[in-house]
Scaffold this motif. Structure first.
Motif, PDB file in Angstrom:
ATOM      1  N   LYS A  64       0.674  -1.240   0.170  1.00  0.00           N
ATOM      2  CA  LYS A  64       0.004  -0.027  -0.109  1.00  0.00           C
ATOM      3  C   LYS A  64       0.718   1.292   0.035  1.00  0.00           C
ATOM      4  CE  LYS A  64      -3.717   2.309   2.713  1.00  0.00           C
ATOM      5  NZ  LYS A  64      -4.169   2.472   3.997  1.00  0.00           N
ATOM      6  N   TYR A  65       1.920   1.311   0.941  1.00  0.00           N
ATOM      7  CA  TYR A  65       2.558   2.421   0.888  1.00  0.00           C
ATOM      8  C   TYR A  65       3.812   2.656  -0.050  1.00  0.00           C
ATOM      9  CZ  TYR A  65       0.240   2.670   5.640  1.00  0.00           C
ATOM     10  OH  TYR A  65      -0.644   2.657   6.483  1.00  0.00           O
ATOM     11  N   LEU A  66       4.361   1.448  -0.589  1.00  0.00           N
ATOM     12  CA  LEU A  66       5.573   1.306  -1.174  1.00  0.00           C
ATOM     13  C   LEU A  66       4.826   1.630  -2.888  1.00  0.00           C
ATOM     14  CD1 LEU A  66       7.310  -2.104  -0.720  1.00  0.00           C
ATOM     15  CD2 LEU A  66       8.246   0.430  -0.051  1.00  0.00           C
ATOM     16  N   TYR A  67       3.418   1.357  -2.964  1.00  0.00           N
ATOM     17  CA  TYR A  67       2.829   1.864  -4.235  1.00  0.00           C
ATOM     18  C   TYR A  67       2.692   3.066  -4.480  1.00  0.00           C
ATOM     19  CZ  TYR A  67      -0.452   1.355  -8.178  1.00  0.00           C
ATOM     20  OH  TYR A  67      -1.128   1.602  -9.397  1.00  0.00           O
ATOM     21  N   ALA A  68       2.309   3.729  -3.511  1.00  0.00           N
ATOM     22  CA  ALA A  68       2.268   5.245  -3.552  1.00  0.00           C
ATOM     23  C   ALA A  68       3.445   5.890  -3.864  1.00  0.00           C
ATOM     24  CB  ALA A  68       1.414   5.745  -2.111  1.00  0.00           C
ATOM     25  N   VAL A  69       4.571   5.359  -3.586  1.00  0.00           N
ATOM     26  CA  VAL A  69       5.675   6.031  -3.563  1.00  0.00           C
ATOM     27  C   VAL A  69       6.321   5.614  -4.972  1.00  0.00           C
ATOM     28  CG1 VAL A  69       8.020   6.130  -3.078  1.00  0.00           C
ATOM     29  CG2 VAL A  69       6.530   6.006  -1.291  1.00  0.00           C
ATOM     30  N   ILE A  70       6.107   4.620  -5.587  1.00  0.00           N
ATOM     31  CA  ILE A  70       6.512   4.198  -6.905  1.00  0.00           C
ATOM     32  C   ILE A  70       5.868   4.533  -7.904  1.00  0.00           C
ATOM     33  CG2 ILE A  70       5.893   1.748  -6.862  1.00  0.00           C
ATOM     34  CD1 ILE A  70       8.810   1.078  -7.975  1.00  0.00           C
ATOM     35  N   LYS A  71       4.350   4.434  -7.671  1.00  0.00           N
ATOM     36  CA  LYS A  71       3.277   4.673  -8.704  1.00  0.00           C
ATOM     37  C   LYS A  71       3.785   5.758  -9.576  1.00  0.00           C
ATOM     38  CE  LYS A  71      -0.643   6.093  -7.708  1.00  0.00           C
ATOM     39  NZ  LYS A  71      -2.040   6.322  -6.985  1.00  0.00           N
ATOM     40  N   PRO A  72       4.039   7.125  -9.243  1.00  0.00           N
ATOM     41  CA  PRO A  72       4.296   8.107 -10.112  1.00  0.00           C
ATOM     42  C   PRO A  72       5.607   7.928 -11.013  1.00  0.00           C
ATOM     43  CG  PRO A  72       3.986   9.013  -8.272  1.00  0.00           C
ATOM     44  CD  PRO A  72       4.246   7.454  -8.020  1.00  0.00           C
ATOM     45  N   PHE A  73       6.531   7.087 -11.055  1.00  0.00           N
ATOM     46  CA  PHE A  73       7.664   6.770 -11.679  1.00  0.00           C
ATOM     47  C   PHE A  73       7.682   5.598 -12.454  1.00  0.00           C
ATOM     48  CE2 PHE A  73       8.537   9.053  -7.561  1.00  0.00           C
ATOM     49  CZ  PHE A  73       8.754  10.122  -7.968  1.00  0.00           C
ATOM     50  N   ILE A  76       3.703   0.050 -12.661  1.00  0.00           N
ATOM     51  CA  ILE A  76       3.639  -1.358 -12.037  1.00  0.00           C
ATOM     52  C   ILE A  76       2.335  -1.576 -11.246  1.00  0.00           C
ATOM     53  CG2 ILE A  76       4.764  -1.004  -9.647  1.00  0.00           C
ATOM     54  CD1 ILE A  76       6.199  -3.751 -10.329  1.00  0.00           C
ATOM     55  N   SER A  77       1.709  -2.628 -11.053  1.00  0.00           N
ATOM     56  CA  SER A  77       0.308  -2.868 -10.403  1.00  0.00           C
ATOM     57  C   SER A  77       0.727  -2.772  -8.719  1.00  0.00           C
ATOM     58  CB  SER A  77      -0.150  -4.005 -10.678  1.00  0.00           C
ATOM     59  OG  SER A  77       0.637  -5.244 -10.247  1.00  0.00           O
ATOM     60  N   ARG A  78      -0.059  -2.745  -8.003  1.00  0.00           N
ATOM     61  CA  ARG A  78       0.057  -2.777  -6.562  1.00  0.00           C
ATOM     62  C   ARG A  78       0.643  -3.748  -6.067  1.00  0.00           C
ATOM     63  NH1 ARG A  78      -4.098  -0.793  -2.073  1.00  0.00           N
ATOM     64  NH2 ARG A  78      -3.433  -1.563  -0.383  1.00  0.00           N
ATOM     65  N   ALA A  79       0.123  -4.997  -6.531  1.00  0.00           N
ATOM     66  CA  ALA A  79       0.645  -6.481  -6.213  1.00  0.00           C
ATOM     67  C   ALA A  79       2.114  -6.424  -6.688  1.00  0.00           C
ATOM     68  CB  ALA A  79      -0.244  -7.538  -6.911  1.00  0.00           C
ATOM     69  N   GLY A  80       2.449  -5.990  -7.857  1.00  0.00           N
ATOM     70  CA  GLY A  80       3.891  -6.152  -8.311  1.00  0.00           C
ATOM     71  C   GLY A  80       4.869  -5.388  -7.730  1.00  0.00           C
ATOM     72  N   VAL A  81       4.422  -4.384  -6.931  1.00  0.00           N
ATOM     73  CA  VAL A  81       5.429  -3.778  -6.053  1.00  0.00           C
ATOM     74  C   VAL A  81       6.141  -4.854  -5.047  1.00  0.00           C
ATOM     75  CG1 VAL A  81       5.887  -1.997  -4.325  1.00  0.00           C
ATOM     76  CG2 VAL A  81       4.202  -1.715  -6.255  1.00  0.00           C
ATOM     77  N   PHE A  82       5.673  -5.811  -4.619  1.00  0.00           N
ATOM     78  CA  PHE A  82       6.181  -6.767  -3.573  1.00  0.00           C
ATOM     79  C   PHE A  82       7.269  -7.525  -4.042  1.00  0.00           C
ATOM     80  CE2 PHE A  82       5.484 -10.664  -0.911  1.00  0.00           C
ATOM     81  CZ  PHE A  82       6.252 -10.066   0.227  1.00  0.00           C
ATOM     82  N   PRO A  83       7.131  -8.125  -5.037  1.00  0.00           N
ATOM     83  CA  PRO A  83       8.061  -9.025  -5.985  1.00  0.00           C
ATOM     84  C   PRO A  83       9.442  -8.108  -6.468  1.00  0.00           C
ATOM     85  CG  PRO A  83       6.309  -9.130  -7.307  1.00  0.00           C
ATOM     86  CD  PRO A  83       5.848  -8.584  -6.043  1.00  0.00           C
ATOM     87  N   LEU A  84       8.897  -7.008  -6.929  1.00  0.00           N
ATOM     88  CA  LEU A  84      10.052  -6.101  -7.573  1.00  0.00           C
ATOM     89  C   LEU A  84      11.004  -5.594  -6.435  1.00  0.00           C
ATOM     90  CD1 LEU A  84      10.799  -4.209  -9.919  1.00  0.00           C
ATOM     91  CD2 LEU A  84       9.379  -2.539  -9.107  1.00  0.00           C
ATOM     92  N   PHE A  85      10.345  -5.057  -5.291  1.00  0.00           N
ATOM     93  CA  PHE A  85      11.342  -4.750  -3.978  1.00  0.00           C
ATOM     94  C   PHE A  85      12.004  -5.837  -3.480  1.00  0.00           C
ATOM     95  CE2 PHE A  85       9.347  -0.710  -4.643  1.00  0.00           C
ATOM     96  CZ  PHE A  85      10.209   0.036  -4.014  1.00  0.00           C
ATOM     97  N   ALA A  86      11.262  -7.128  -3.462  1.00  0.00           N
ATOM     98  CA  ALA A  86      11.734  -8.202  -2.750  1.00  0.00           C
ATOM     99  C   ALA A  86      12.906  -8.853  -3.798  1.00  0.00           C
ATOM    100  CB  ALA A  86      10.834  -9.238  -2.439  1.00  0.00           C
ATOM    101  N   GLY A  87      12.811  -8.779  -4.912  1.00  0.00           N
ATOM    102  CA  GLY A  87      13.750  -9.502  -5.790  1.00  0.00           C
ATOM    103  C   GLY A  87      14.903  -8.586  -5.944  1.00  0.00           C
ATOM    104  N   LEU A  88      14.705  -7.378  -5.939  1.00  0.00           N
ATOM    105  CA  LEU A  88      15.949  -6.468  -6.190  1.00  0.00           C
ATOM    106  C   LEU A  88      16.688  -6.574  -4.897  1.00  0.00           C
ATOM    107  CD1 LEU A  88      14.317  -3.321  -8.036  1.00  0.00           C
ATOM    108  CD2 LEU A  88      15.857  -5.311  -9.027  1.00  0.00           C
ATOM    109  N   LEU A  89      15.955  -6.628  -3.749  1.00  0.00           N
ATOM    110  CA  LEU A  89      16.875  -6.301  -2.418  1.00  0.00           C
ATOM    111  C   LEU A  89      17.656  -7.668  -2.038  1.00  0.00           C
ATOM    112  CD1 LEU A  89      14.509  -4.183  -0.472  1.00  0.00           C
ATOM    113  CD2 LEU A  89      16.595  -3.531  -1.407  1.00  0.00           C
ATOM    114  N   PHE A  90      16.713  -8.767  -2.164  1.00  0.00           N
ATOM    115  CA  PHE A  90      17.299 -10.076  -1.539  1.00  0.00           C
ATOM    116  C   PHE A  90      17.785 -10.704  -2.858  1.00  0.00           C
ATOM    117  CE2 PHE A  90      13.703  -8.728   1.268  1.00  0.00           C
ATOM    118  CZ  PHE A  90      14.735  -8.091   2.452  1.00  0.00           C
ATOM    119  N   GLY A  91      17.432 -10.734  -4.024  1.00  0.00           N
ATOM    120  CA  GLY A  91      17.825 -11.341  -5.124  1.00  0.00           C
ATOM    121  C   GLY A  91      17.229 -12.924  -5.579  1.00  0.00           C
ATOM    122  N   PHE A  92      17.737 -13.339  -6.483  1.00  0.00           N
ATOM    123  CA  PHE A  92      17.145 -14.604  -7.173  1.00  0.00           C
ATOM    124  C   PHE A  92      17.640 -15.546  -5.942  1.00  0.00           C
ATOM    125  CE2 PHE A  92      19.176 -18.662  -8.499  1.00  0.00           C
ATOM    126  CZ  PHE A  92      18.489 -18.955  -9.738  1.00  0.00           C
TER     127      PHE A  92
END
Length: 308
Positions: A64-73, A76-92
């Motif tokens: 909810k909060y991550l989507y509000a920050v990234i949506k203008p830039f 991505i969908s609201r659900a897609g924010v979760f794997p995007l951040f988790a994948g970039l931070l914690f990796g494959f």
């Protein structure tokens, strides 16, 4: 023909195991040791937690909060924010695993899932800093160049791919997300723990298998040092990056390390395929895009290196 080749490869692999049992045991032990000491304690807690968050629906509170920050830039969908951040931070391979879980639970469409597994299923910044740039290349000062080179191509592709998906010009959601209430109980926790161990056990099997295969390839040297390094890196990323240390030319070592890291190796492809197959996501599309990203990362990295 394809089936015949597969049978021959399996037969040859079994034959090598029987002929070289000592090499097999040592290679299997090395692979399992890597899995036990590095991947299991790092990825298992995160894997279990992500399973629980998705099954309980609590991940919506995070997005909810991550989507509000990234949506203008980023489109991505609201659900897609979760794997995007988790994948970039914690990796494959958490990026592909979380994306596949969200597609299976109808939180996002397969179209968006196929794009996201290409964006967020990369090796983590911690791996880049610790292993690639400090241990192998011994140039931690080049970490910013590596991050830009490795993450810019998938994020660039994702921006335009997700934009088309969002506008509905090419992609459209496969199913409507059913309404549900967020809840947490011991049944969800138990399922999350079992799912986490199942996922990590699969990864351990793939790592052991490819460790044995890599050991067999190293037994039969062929061609130049560069040829051996290319074969090792295409097969398994960590072995390939390690073998770049023997190459004298630093620009060549740097370019190969970037290419291997971006591609992830056939071992990484096999692990990803096991993560996404139940969700119906495309392994072929993933392989094609990872190849494009690897070439792009090498070109960007060499260009930035030459300008320093």
């Amino acid at each position: 023909m394809r089936k015949t080749i597969s049978v021959i490869c399996v037969f040859v692999f079994i034959l090598f195991i029987l002929l070289f049992p000592e090499v097999t045991v040592h290679a299997a032990a090395d692979g399992l040791l890597l899995w036990y000491t590095s991947l299991l304690p790092t990825l298992l807690p995160l894997g279990i937690l992500s399973n629980i968050l998705i099954a309980s629906g609590y991940f919506h509170y995070i997005t909810k909060y991550l989507y509000a920050v990234i949506k203008p830039f980023y489109p991505i969908s609201r659900a897609g924010v979760f794997p995007l951040f988790a994948g970039l931070l914690f990796g494959f391979p958490l990026g592909s695993k979380i994306t596949a879980d969200l597609v299976s639970s109808h939180e996002m469409s397969k179209a968006e899932g196929n794009i996201l597994i290409c964006i967020c299923n990369n090796l983590s910044p911690v791996f880049l800093n610790g292993y690639v740039f400090c241990t192998c290349l011994k140039r931690p000062d080049l970490l910013p160049v590596g991050i830009v080179s490795l993450y810019l191509p998938p994020l660039f592709y994702g921006f335009f791919g997700l934009l088309r998906c969002k506008k509905g010009t090419v992609f459209s959601p496969d199913t409507k997300k059913p309404t549900s209430r967020s809840q947490l109980n011991f049944k969800i926790i138990d399922a999350g723990i079992l799912n986490g161990f199942e996922t990590l056990t699969k990864l351990g099997g793939y790592i052991m298998f490819f460790s044995i295969l890599t050991a067999f390839i190293r037994m039969f040297p062929f061609g130049s040092e560069l040829t051996q390094t290319l074969c090792a890196g295409i097969l398994e990323v960590t072995t390939g990056i390690h073998k770049t240390s023997a190459i004298r030319s630093f620009p060549l070592r740097f370019g190969l390390a970037l290419g291997f890291t971006s591609f992830g190796g056939i071992c990484g492809l096999a692990q990803t395929s096991s993560m996404i197959k139940d969700a119906g996501l495309s392994t072929t599309h993933y392989l094609r895009m990872k190849t494009v990203f690897a070439i792009s990362s090498v070109c960007i990295g060499m260009l930035l290196l030459s300008g320093m």
